[in-house]
Design a protein around this motif. Structure first.
Motif, PDB file in Angstrom:
ATOM      1  N   SER A 138       2.700  -2.667 -51.983  1.00 49.79           N
ATOM      2  CA  SER A 138       2.686  -2.042 -53.120  1.00 49.79           C
ATOM      3  C   SER A 138       3.827  -1.094 -53.570  1.00 49.79           C
ATOM      4  O   SER A 138       4.440  -0.420 -52.834  1.00 49.79           O
ATOM      5  CB  SER A 138       1.436  -1.268 -53.081  1.00 49.79           C
ATOM      6  N   GLN A 139       4.000  -1.320 -54.809  1.00 47.65           N
ATOM      7  CA  GLN A 139       5.086  -0.697 -55.414  1.00 47.65           C
ATOM      8  C   GLN A 139       5.097   0.956 -54.942  1.00 47.65           C
ATOM      9  O   GLN A 139       5.952   1.745 -54.860  1.00 47.65           O
ATOM     10  CB  GLN A 139       5.282  -0.649 -56.866  1.00 47.65           C
ATOM     11  N   GLY A 140       3.800   1.302 -55.131  1.00 47.60           N
ATOM     12  CA  GLY A 140       3.657   2.819 -54.770  1.00 47.60           C
ATOM     13  C   GLY A 140       4.121   3.351 -53.573  1.00 47.60           C
ATOM     14  O   GLY A 140       4.294   4.756 -53.472  1.00 47.60           O
ATOM     15  N   VAL A 141       3.952   2.354 -52.564  1.00 49.32           N
ATOM     16  CA  VAL A 141       4.430   2.840 -51.215  1.00 49.32           C
ATOM     17  C   VAL A 141       5.848   3.593 -51.322  1.00 49.32           C
ATOM     18  O   VAL A 141       6.210   4.794 -50.592  1.00 49.32           O
ATOM     19  CB  VAL A 141       4.725   1.669 -50.240  1.00 49.32           C
ATOM     20  N   ALA A 142       6.679   3.076 -52.437  1.00 46.96           N
ATOM     21  CA  ALA A 142       7.900   3.956 -52.624  1.00 46.96           C
ATOM     22  C   ALA A 142       8.053   4.946 -53.696  1.00 46.96           C
ATOM     23  O   ALA A 142       8.450   5.934 -53.542  1.00 46.96           O
ATOM     24  CB  ALA A 142       9.071   2.723 -52.753  1.00 46.96           C
ATOM     25  N   THR A 143       7.170   4.746 -54.868  1.00 51.21           N
ATOM     26  CA  THR A 143       7.384   5.596 -55.779  1.00 51.21           C
ATOM     27  C   THR A 143       6.296   6.877 -55.854  1.00 51.21           C
ATOM     28  O   THR A 143       6.281   7.709 -56.385  1.00 51.21           O
ATOM     29  CB  THR A 143       7.112   4.917 -56.988  1.00 51.21           C
ATOM     30  N   ARG A 144       5.140   6.475 -55.052  1.00 52.71           N
ATOM     31  CA  ARG A 144       4.144   7.626 -54.834  1.00 52.71           C
ATOM     32  C   ARG A 144       3.873   7.619 -53.295  1.00 52.71           C
ATOM     33  O   ARG A 144       2.634   7.531 -52.936  1.00 52.71           O
ATOM     34  CB  ARG A 144       2.854   7.355 -55.630  1.00 52.71           C
TER      35      ARG A 144
END
Length: 279
Positions: free
Chosen positions: A98-104
């Motif tokens: 998931s993108q959120g692993v890096a962004t959140r």
């Protein structure tokens, strides 16, 4: 032989078809029996019980690992799936993260996914990690209300993100499974444009040739709907992003084009292929 988990979903289905078309032996994994392309073996397994995947992995060289939304909870034993793959002799894993692993990174569901990424890196296997943002196919949640009421209901109607076509995710996954050049890569997958829920409703209306009314949900209403299908932690993490995306979540990535040699598909393209669901 390549094993595809989540094989009946919006990413797994086109990935299974693409691998079979490329002449690969494919084992498709889902919780329930399902029709598969000719020559594709199907095995039922529930990834909530990692050992249930062992039978599907017998003789496999590679695994596409997709963790459905209901597994994105802090108590899930997701890292055990990497251990099962390693013990089964799999040599390559492509993980849909998931993108959120890096962004959140501090979101509870993102912490769980980060642990899977870390376990994969430390496993000694060849690997690639795909980090998509929001999926264009999430709009299928509106299909029934569009058909019966001519309405799309969603929160944060005028807040956009660059959602990605799941067919693009599938093509990138196929490339990572088949081509050594992508080993060790972390690919952020987005669409080519920022688009809001209200604009998505307008695209659907244009494709139908009939009006579609947009109804804005409160965050509480949206969470109540989402938690019928995913853990509360994932619902909150998702709502945090789509309510106030940060600059990293608004960035249009070049990774789809870098892998596939073409621009990512527009939301309009996904709607054109999927419009029958809304009629």
């Amino acid at each position: 032989m390549i094993v595809v988990t989540g094989a009946t979903g919006n990413v797994g289905r086109p990935l299974t078809q693409a691998l079979a078309k490329a002449g690969e032996q494919v084992t498709a994994v889902s919780r329930h029996a399902a029709a598969m392309p000719d020559g594709v073996r199907h095995v039922s397994a529930d990834l909530a019980e990692p050992q249930s995947l062992s039978a599907a992995l017998d003789g496999a060289k590679a695994l596409f690992l997709l963790l459905s939304g209901d597994l994105h909870a802090p108590e899930a034993r997701l890292t055990d799936l990497i251990d099962v793959a390693t013990a089964s002799g799999v040599r390559r894993v492509v993980l849909l993260s998931s993108q959120g692993v890096a962004t959140r990174p501090l979101g509870p569901s993102r912490i769980a996914m980060r642990a899977v990424e870390d376990a994969l890196r430390e496993s000694g296997l060849d690997w690639a990690v795909l980090r998509p943002g929001g999926f264009a196919s999430n709009a299928l949640a509106w299909a029934e209300s569009v058909r019966t009421q001519g309405t799309v209901s969603a929160p944060f109607g005028d807040v956009g993100v660059p959602i990605v076509d799941p067919a693009d995710i599938a093509e990138v996954a196929a490339a990572c499974l088949l081509d050594d050049r992508h080993t060790g890569g972390v690919f952020e997958l987005t669409g080519p444009e920022v688009i809001t829920p209200r604009q998505q409703a307008e695209v659907i209306a244009a494709a139908l040739g009939s009006p579609v009314r947009f109804h804005e949900l409160t965050r509480e209403e949206a969470k109540a709907a989402m938690t019928q299908f995913v853990p509360p932690e994932l619902a909150d993490d998702t709502l945090d992003i789509i309510s106030a995306p940060n600059p990293a979540e608004l960035r249009i990535s070049s990774d789809v084009e870098r892998v596939l040699g073409r621009a990512p598909r527009l939301f309009n393209d996904w709607v054109a292929r999927s419009i029958a669901a809304f009629r």
